[in-house]
Design an enzyme around this catalytic site. Structure first.
Site, PDB file in Angstrom:
ATOM      1  N   GLY A  31       2.973   3.561   1.341  1.00 43.31           N
ATOM      2  CA  GLY A  31       3.587   3.836   2.708  1.00 43.31           C
ATOM      3  C   GLY A  31       4.229   5.214   2.834  1.00 43.31           C
TER       4      GLY A  31
ATOM      5  NE  ARG B  34       5.759   8.715  -9.498  1.00 37.90           N
ATOM      6  CZ  ARG B  34       5.580   7.881  -8.328  1.00 37.90           C
ATOM      7  NH1 ARG B  34       4.321   7.571  -7.938  1.00 37.90           N
ATOM      8  NH2 ARG B  34       6.732   7.620  -7.995  1.00 37.90           N
TER       9      ARG B  34
ATOM     10  CG  ASP C 192       7.855   3.789  -7.518  1.00 43.74           C
ATOM     11  OD1 ASP C 192       8.471   4.732  -7.135  1.00 43.74           O
ATOM     12  OD2 ASP C 192       7.124   2.799  -6.833  1.00 43.74           O
TER      13      ASP C 192
ATOM     14  N   GLY D 233       0.899  -1.012  -0.158  1.00 42.77           N
ATOM     15  CA  GLY D 233      -0.108   0.003   0.117  1.00 42.77           C
ATOM     16  C   GLY D 233       0.822   1.200  -0.017  1.00 42.77           C
TER      17      GLY D 233
ATOM     18  CE  LYS E 180       9.729   7.009  -4.717  1.00 38.06           C
ATOM     19  NZ  LYS E 180      10.381   6.601  -6.062  1.00 38.06           N
TER      20      LYS E 180
ATOM     21  CG  ASP F 250      11.822   8.145   6.941  1.00 35.80           C
ATOM     22  OD1 ASP F 250      11.015   7.883   6.072  1.00 35.80           O
ATOM     23  OD2 ASP F 250      12.766   8.367   7.245  1.00 35.80           O
TER      24      ASP F 250
ATOM     25  CG  ASP G 230       4.507  -2.999  -5.396  1.00 37.06           C
ATOM     26  OD1 ASP G 230       5.132  -4.098  -5.752  1.00 37.06           O
ATOM     27  OD2 ASP G 230       4.951  -2.037  -4.983  1.00 37.06           O
ATOM     28  CG  ASN G 231       7.069  -0.720  -8.429  1.00 40.21           C
ATOM     29  OD1 ASN G 231       6.573   0.143  -7.998  1.00 40.21           O
ATOM     30  ND2 ASN G 231       8.113  -1.271  -8.047  1.00 40.21           N
TER      31      ASN G 231
ATOM     32  NE  ARG H  73       0.261   1.331  -6.722  1.00 41.48           N
ATOM     33  CZ  ARG H  73       1.196   2.146  -6.857  1.00 41.48           C
ATOM     34  NH1 ARG H  73       2.307   1.630  -6.919  1.00 41.48           N
ATOM     35  NH2 ARG H  73       1.110   3.314  -6.262  1.00 41.48           N
TER      36      ARG H  73
END
Length: 476
Positions: free
Chosen positions: A92, A179, A267, A90, A113, A125, A257-258, A186
């Site tokens: 993150g 972006r 990505d 997911g 991002k 983080d 997922d990409n 995805r």
């Protein structure tokens, strides 16, 4: 300042409902230093009239764009990472910030991002290093200029935090990237629903994706929308994958997922451009087995498509899905011939001669060890560049007998319409590259002297190449 008349906000993703995302709050950063704004991309979505202060307010503090999403959405998905299933993925460290339509009516996403923690951060983080943001700008700009269908780096703002990273000298500077891309749905979005047994939600997602991203397609009476979608995704993924290969690009992390459901490339983490034609070249230091090496990218894409097919078994026959997968290698080869013709600036001829050209050129590149970016530059336009190539710094290489077959193939080809070898890019004598040494030199200048001029010069060089290759579509 008023928005441009081209500004056309949307909220389409919210139609899917809360099963597909989580509403999140952006991080609050101590500083906001605007480092990059993609004005050319901003024109396409009517955001070019923003002042720098307004830009930072929207893309650093994430004040909502009027008429678009009221709150950021962290998207839910699963995925195979290096072919190992991970249900704890997911968004993150990013979220879907806004949706807009461009001047052609296409729905586009503004995704982030490094914008802070989400429910899917897994102890991270939620931040992005400044170097990571700069690398994404460079990758997207270079790929777009080489004709790859890619997301575009839209904004980069330095955020004034010190980050600890294991793969960079730390502490290192922080940033938040935005972006602009054609969907953040995805293969992993489908996988999450399948793993959770959300059959109805898969049907809803199929319908949404067809309606939103493939409006030109129709489902035959009695046919399967899932099959129509799967066939389209296979075609798009094959096409974009071959564009990477002709560009000499190694994505590095071809996890499910990409892989966007539109096929668009996005990505960019541990990417590399090939120094030389080497099928075994890998981009990620952690890819110890070479799973996503340059020469294995087509197999990785096919493997990922098979995972999408598994999610659609409730809605299409096993035979139809496997037949579509079986067609992928031939489809890929045909697209690869076309991609290399575009890379070399020549008109496609016929399947046999296009394949002969591709084989001759890539075989010579591999056996000779010539820098990957040099031959397509020297021989751009095929026979039209004969004198330029033979008189150039690599002329002796091209006069060697080992190049005879490739030279014969190239000299027989017709250049693309409108090619101008008098363009400053070609007369300058040096092909534009994006090798890791180039990237690291640029970063050293930026990090040690805070000198952003080298980045500006590199982006101007890429723009010059794009203009010469005529790879960027005219903005309406």
């Amino acid at each position: 300042m008023p928005f441009s008349p081209a500004f056309n906000p949307a909220t389409d993703h919210t139609r899917l409902g809360g099963l597909f995302y989580d509403v999140v709050t952006p991080a609050e950063f101590p500083r906001h230093i605007l480092r990059y704004r993609n004005n050319r991309a901003a024109v396409t979505v009517g955001l070019d009239t923003l002042t720098d202060a307004e830009w930072v307010q929207h893309f650093g503090r994430f004040a909502p764009l009027p008429g678009s999403l009221e709150h950021p959405l962290a998207l839910r998905y699963h995925g195979h990472q290096f072919q190992q299933y991970n249900p704890d993925l997911g968004d993150g460290r990013g979220f879907l910030f806004a949706q807009l339509r461009d001047r052609r009516g296409r729905l586009l996403d503004l995704g982030t991002k490094g914008s802070g923690r989400t429910p899917w951060s897994r102890g991270g983080d939620g931040r992005l290093t400044l170097k990571g943001g700069v690398r994404e700008i460079l990758a997207a700009a270079m790929l777009e200029a080489l004709g790859v269908e890619t997301s575009r780096a839209f904004s980069l703002i330095e955020t004034g935090e010190d980050l600890e990273r294991g793969d960079e000298p730390s502490p290192t500077r922080s940033s938040v990237l935005v972006r602009l891309g054609h969907s953040h749905i995805r293969i992993g979005t489908f996988q999450r629903l399948a793993a959770n047994g959300e059959t109805q939600a898969i049907a809803q997602l199929v319908e949404y994706v067809l309606e939103t991203y493939y409006p030109e397609l129709s489902v035959p009476e009695g046919g399967s929308g899932a099959q129509v979608l799967f066939d389209a995704v296979c075609r798009n993924v094959a096409r974009v994958g071959t564009q990477w290969m002709a560009a000499g690009f190694v994505h590095g992390v071809l996890n499910t997922d990409n892989i966007a459901i539109t096929g668009e490339s996005f990505d960019y983490g541990p990417w590399r451009f090939l120094p030389r034609f080497d099928p075994s070249f890998t981009a990620a230091y952690f890819d110890q087995t070479g799973l996503y090496a340059y020469g294995r990218q087509p197999q990785a894409l096919l493997w990922n498509l098979a995972r999408l097919a598994e999610c659609l078994l409730e809605f299409s026959s096993h035979k139809d899905l496997t037949d579509a997968l079986a067609r992928f290698p031939a489809l890929y080869e045909t697209e690869l011939d076309a991609a290399w013709c575009r890379r070399l600036g020549v008109i496609q001829d016929n399947p046999e001669s296009d394949r002969a050209l591709r084989h001759a050129v890539t075989l010579f590149m591999e056996t000779s060890g010539i820098p990957f970016h040099c031959l397509p530059f020297d021989w751009y336009g095929g026979g039209a560049s004969r004198e330029r190539a033979l008189a150039g710094p690599r002329g002796d290489i091209y006069k060697d007998a080992a190049f005879n077959e490739a030279r014969t193939q190239l000299e027989a080809r017709t250049p693309i319409p409108g090619l101008s070898l008098d363009h400053p890019y070609f007369t300058g004598g040096l092909p534009c590259d994006m090798l890791i040494t180039t990237v690291e030199t640029l970063w050293t200048s930026l990090s040690e002297q805070d000198d952003w001029q080298m980045l500006d010069r590199k982006l101007a060089e890429i723009d010059l190449m794009a203009d010469a290759l005529r790879t960027r579509p005219m903005e309406a």
